[in-house]
Design a protein around this motif. Structure first.
Motif, PDB file in Angstrom:
ATOM      1  N   GLY A   1       0.848  -1.180   0.000  1.00 49.93           N
ATOM      2  CA  GLY A   1       0.000   0.000   0.000  1.00 49.93           C
ATOM      3  C   GLY A   1       0.887   1.235   0.000  1.00 49.93           C
TER       4      GLY A   1
ATOM      5  N   ILE B   1      -3.068   0.036  -3.770  1.00 51.44           N
ATOM      6  CA  ILE B   1      -2.550  -1.258  -3.337  1.00 51.44           C
ATOM      7  C   ILE B   1      -2.256  -2.094  -4.581  1.00 51.44           C
ATOM      8  CG2 ILE B   1      -3.712  -1.251  -1.103  1.00 51.44           C
ATOM      9  CD1 ILE B   1      -5.737  -3.244  -2.278  1.00 51.44           C
TER      10      ILE B   1
ATOM     11  N   ALA C   1      -7.675  -3.743   3.087  1.00 50.85           N
ATOM     12  CA  ALA C   1      -6.802  -2.612   3.373  1.00 50.85           C
ATOM     13  C   ALA C   1      -7.545  -1.583   4.214  1.00 50.85           C
ATOM     14  CB  ALA C   1      -6.332  -1.974   2.065  1.00 50.85           C
TER      15      ALA C   1
END
Length: 186
Positions: A70, A76, A109
Motif C-alpha cells: 500500500g 494497493i 486494506a
C-alpha cells in the motif's frame, strides 16, 4: 565463508520500518527511509530486493510468496519476490496504513481515517466495505482473521468523554463485533 554468507544476507541501508511473512514462510522487510523491500529465506538469506517509493504498508499476499503493498496515494498492488507487480487499485484518497491478501485475488486494506475495504485485484468486481470513515476513528491496525472476508481491527475513537481504544472483528456482510473498548490507548 562468512563474508560470502554476509554478502547474501538481507541488509537495508537504513532502519527497517515494517516486516511480514509470506504464506510460504519467507521474511519480507521494508525500509521506508531507504525505499527498499527485501524478500529473504527464513535464515535471512536475500532472495530479492527492490526499490519502491512512497510505500506505507506491506502485508502477506494471497499467493505463496507474494506480498501486497500500500502506498501514500491510497493504492494497493501485489508484488512477487521477483519484482513482478500486478494490477494496482486506487482505493483511498489518503495513505494505506495496513493491508493483507485475502482469498480469491482480493486484499483487505485500511486507511488512517477508519475506512476498511475488501478489494478484488484481478476480477473487476466491486469493493466491499467493512467500515466507513465517520470522522472520529483513527485506524491503528488490521490483521487477518480466520475466515476470508474477515479482519481484526484496532482503532482509536474520539467520543464524548474522551478517546477509547476499540478491538473488533469485521466481516463482509455482517455487523462488526466489538471485543474490547477501553479508555487505555494502545
Amino acid at each position: 565463508g562468512a563474508s560470502e554468507r554476509s554478502s547474501r544476507s538481507t541488509r537495508h541501508a537504513t532502519s527497517v520500518s515494517m516486516c511480514c511473512f509470506t504464506r510460504s514462510g519467507q521474511v519480507v522487510c521494508a525500509s521506508r527511509a531507504g525505499y527498499t523491500i527485501c524478500w529473504s529465506t527464513p535464515r535471512l538469506e536475500l532472495v530479492f530486493q527492490s526499490v519502491y517509493r512512497g510505500f506505507t504498508a506491506i502485508g502477506p499476499g494471497y499467493d505463496t510468496d507474494n506480498i501486497i503493498i500500500g502506498d501514500d496515494q491510497g493504492r494497493i498492488w501485489s508484488v512477487s519476490p521477483r519484482g513482478e507487480s500486478r494490477d494496482a487499485a486506487v482505493i483511498f484518497g489518503e495513505a494505506v496504513i495496513a493491508v493483507f491478501g485475502d482469498s480469491d485475488g482480493s486484499a483487505i486494506a485500511a486507511d488512517g481515517s477508519g475506512r476498511v475495504l475488501r478489494v478484488p485485484l484481478w476480477a473487476r468486481n466491486e469493493s466491499q466495505i467493512l467500515a466507513t470513515s465517520n470522522g472520529y476513528r483513527q485506524q491503528q491496525r488490521i490483521l487477518r482473521a480466520s475466515k476470508p472476508g474477515q479482519c481484526w481491527s484496532l482503532r482509536r475513537e474520539s467520543r464524548a468523554g474522551g478517546q477509547q481504544t476499540v478491538l473488533s472483528l469485521m466481516e463482509v456482510g455482517a455487523r462488526e463485533k466489538v471485543f474490547l473498548r477501553t479508555v487505555e490507548l494502545f
